[in-house]
Design an enzyme around this catalytic site. Structure first.
Site, PDB file in Angstrom:
ATOM      1  N   ASP A 182      -9.754  -2.621  -5.723  1.00 57.89           N
ATOM      2  CA  ASP A 182      -9.559  -2.038  -5.152  1.00 57.89           C
ATOM      3  C   ASP A 182      -9.092  -0.811  -5.475  1.00 57.89           C
ATOM      4  O   ASP A 182      -8.642  -0.337  -6.594  1.00 57.89           O
ATOM      5  CB  ASP A 182      -7.831  -2.610  -4.978  1.00 57.89           C
ATOM      6  CG  ASP A 182      -6.400  -1.871  -4.340  1.00 57.89           C
ATOM      7  OD1 ASP A 182      -7.221  -0.446  -3.947  1.00 57.89           O
ATOM      8  OD2 ASP A 182      -5.278  -2.680  -4.179  1.00 57.89           O
ATOM      9  N   HIS A 190      -7.514  -4.641  -1.297  1.00 61.77           N
ATOM     10  CA  HIS A 190      -7.108  -4.061  -0.584  1.00 61.77           C
ATOM     11  C   HIS A 190      -6.578  -4.003   0.516  1.00 61.77           C
ATOM     12  O   HIS A 190      -7.081  -4.625   1.386  1.00 61.77           O
ATOM     13  CB  HIS A 190      -6.660  -2.521  -1.124  1.00 61.77           C
ATOM     14  CG  HIS A 190      -5.822  -2.182  -0.559  1.00 61.77           C
ATOM     15  ND1 HIS A 190      -5.322  -1.616  -1.548  1.00 61.77           N
ATOM     16  CD2 HIS A 190      -6.189  -1.019   0.653  1.00 61.77           C
ATOM     17  CE1 HIS A 190      -4.225  -0.387  -0.832  1.00 61.77           C
ATOM     18  NE2 HIS A 190      -4.376   0.124   0.332  1.00 61.77           N
ATOM     19  N   SER A 228       0.778  -0.583  -0.337  1.00 59.39           N
ATOM     20  CA  SER A 228      -0.189   0.289  -0.005  1.00 59.39           C
ATOM     21  C   SER A 228       0.410   1.686   0.231  1.00 59.39           C
ATOM     22  O   SER A 228       2.009   1.348  -0.768  1.00 59.39           O
ATOM     23  CB  SER A 228      -1.157  -0.244   1.460  1.00 59.39           C
ATOM     24  OG  SER A 228      -1.760   0.620   1.080  1.00 59.39           O
TER      25      SER A 228
END
Ligand SMILES: *[C@@H]1O[C@H](CO)[C@@H](O)[C@H](O)[C@H]1NC(C)=O
Ligand SMILES: *[C@@H]1O[C@H](CO)[C@@H](O)[C@H](O)[C@H]1NC(C)=O
Ligand SMILES: *[C@@H]1O[C@H](CO)[C@@H](O)[C@H](O)[C@H]1NC(C)=O
Length: 401
Positions: free
Chosen positions: A341, A371, A189
């Site tokens: 995502d 995600h 991320s």
């Protein structure tokens, strides 16, 4: 009917519809995903209420919940685990106990959390780093960096690059028995963004002697100049991370100006002079048709607010804005993207841009991925998806680093 009961009923219906996100049929373990998503949505709802009432900031509440999940360092039969600092940056070092005839491989892991949240102490991150050290017989380093909103851009980047430069020194590598030619920088991320930015800096800075062999970017966000890529539109109300929350958290890293998130939601925040940068993230050319679907490319509206924020056009915030000549020096790359995502297309566009300049890229696209899947690897509610992604990543590392 009793008025109070009616009100309560309406409130329940409102709340249920607020947290209800349809789950695509190809996602496995639907009920677990439903629970995790509801937990995320309820936490953000409560955090939002607390913020509006003035009890505490949004990120403080979320951070409080995440901290319940922090672990102490504990060594096991194979790995010695120690919390320490390198150049004043907190790290958790995983050192295999077994004697090795040759210097070991190393992985530097940068955690995610939208620059405001998280730590190497998080149970899932600790688990992944320990697993990596064990499976690869490698030295692994979990990195913490100072967080927003107390610390704004580029503090997070600066902390990471300081740490990496410190670790790449001959005497430090020798001390921990690391082979300078076999070092990978990884992150998930926003940690993936930091890993990408750090790798660009190390590879292009002539003063840094040892280079990075590989970078592994796990569902990274890699740009903040266009908030309407198809994945941002498609997953606007997506599982675990919605577009609104993503924007809210990332803007805390950039400024204290509270008008920025709204402008970002409308995609009307970039300055006039930034127009030449849009070719680097122009998804009408850089994103394969499969992901573009029927979305029509619309250029963002420029110059409406004129925020004087250099971060908006900085490659340390948006590694996708690096020129081809900077990208050419990058090492072999692993990019993992998830279908459901918001930041999916950031990763896919980076794949296109790196391949265009001849960098070897392994792209793993998880058709049923969401995600932050790697955060769901530990009990009580672990997902098979998290373990599957872990195994793909570890097996690539093992073959390549
Ligand atoms: C230690 O390594 C051995 C051999 O690779 C493995 O079987 C064992 O599960 C490891 N222990 C832990 C706690 O991971
Ligand atoms: C993006 O690509 C499209 C199609 O190739 C082109 O018409 C447009 O001018 C590009 N926009 C920018 C800002 O680069
Ligand atoms: C922002 O700057 C552009 C060009 O410099 C100018 O045309 C525009 O009026 C400015 N917008 C605001 C809201 O000040």
């Amino acid at each position: 009917m009793d008025f109070k009961v009616l009100c309560l009923g309406l409130l329940c219906v409102f709340f249920a519809s607020y947290i209800y996100t349809p789950i695509p049929s190809n996602i496995e373990e639907q009920w677990k995903v439903r629970i995790l998503d509801a937990a995320a949505k309820i936490s953000t709802f409560v955090a939002m209420c607390f913020e509006n009432i003035g009890i505490m900031r949004f990120d403080e509440f979320i951070s409080m919940i995440l901290k319940l999940d922090y672990t102490e360092p504990f060594s096991d039969e194979n790995i010695t685990v120690t919390d320490m600092t390198f150049a004043n940056i907190p790290v958790r070092l995983y050192l295999p106990k077994r004697k090795s005839e040759i210097p070991r491989r190393a992985v530097i892991y940068i955690h995610g959390g939208a620059y405001c949240l998280g730590s190497f102490k998080q149970r899932a991150t600790d688990f992944l780093n320990r697993w990596t050290a064990n499976k690869l017989d490698a030295v692994v380093l979990g990195v913490d960096y100072r967080l927003a909103p107390q610390h704004l851009f580029p503090t997070q980047f600066e902390d990471c690059i300081t740490l990496v430069k410190f670790f790449l020194q001959d005497e430090i590598l020798a001390k921990y028995g690391v082979d300078p030619t076999r070092i990978c920088v990884s992150g998930d991320s926003s940690g993936g963004m930091l890993a990408a930015a750090v790798t660009q800096e190390v590879q292009n800075n002539l003063e840094i002697k040892h280079k990075i062999k590989l970078q592994a970017l796990l569902y990274p966000n890699l740009q903040i100049i266009d908030s309407c890529l198809p994945s941002y539109q498609e997953n606007k109300h997506g599982l675990v991370l919605t577009r609104d929350i993503g924007i809210k958290l990332v803007s805390l890293y950039l400024t204290k100006d509270e008008s920025l998130p709204e402008a970002m939601r409308r995609n009307q925040y970039m300055p006039m002079e930034s127009r030449p940068l849009f070719k680097f993230v122009n998804w009408s050319t850089l994103l394969p048709k499969k992901y573009r679907k029927d979305y029509v490319y619309v250029e963002p509206i420029l110059g409406r607010y004129n925020y004087s924020l250099p971060a908006l056009t900085d490659i340390r915030m948006s590694p996708l804005l690096a020129s081809d000549s900077l990208l050419q020096n990058l090492p072999s790359t692993y990019i993992l993207t998830c279908q459901y995502d918001i930041v999916r297309d950031d990763g896919i566009i980076y794949v296109s841009r790196l391949r265009n300049v001849g960098i070897k890229v392994t792209h793993e696209h998880i058709e049923d991925g969401i995600h932050a899947a790697l955060s769901f690897m530990t009990s009580p509610l672990y997902l098979k998806l998290g373990l599957r992604i872990r195994d793909l990543y570890i097996s690539w590392l093992d073959k390549n680093v």
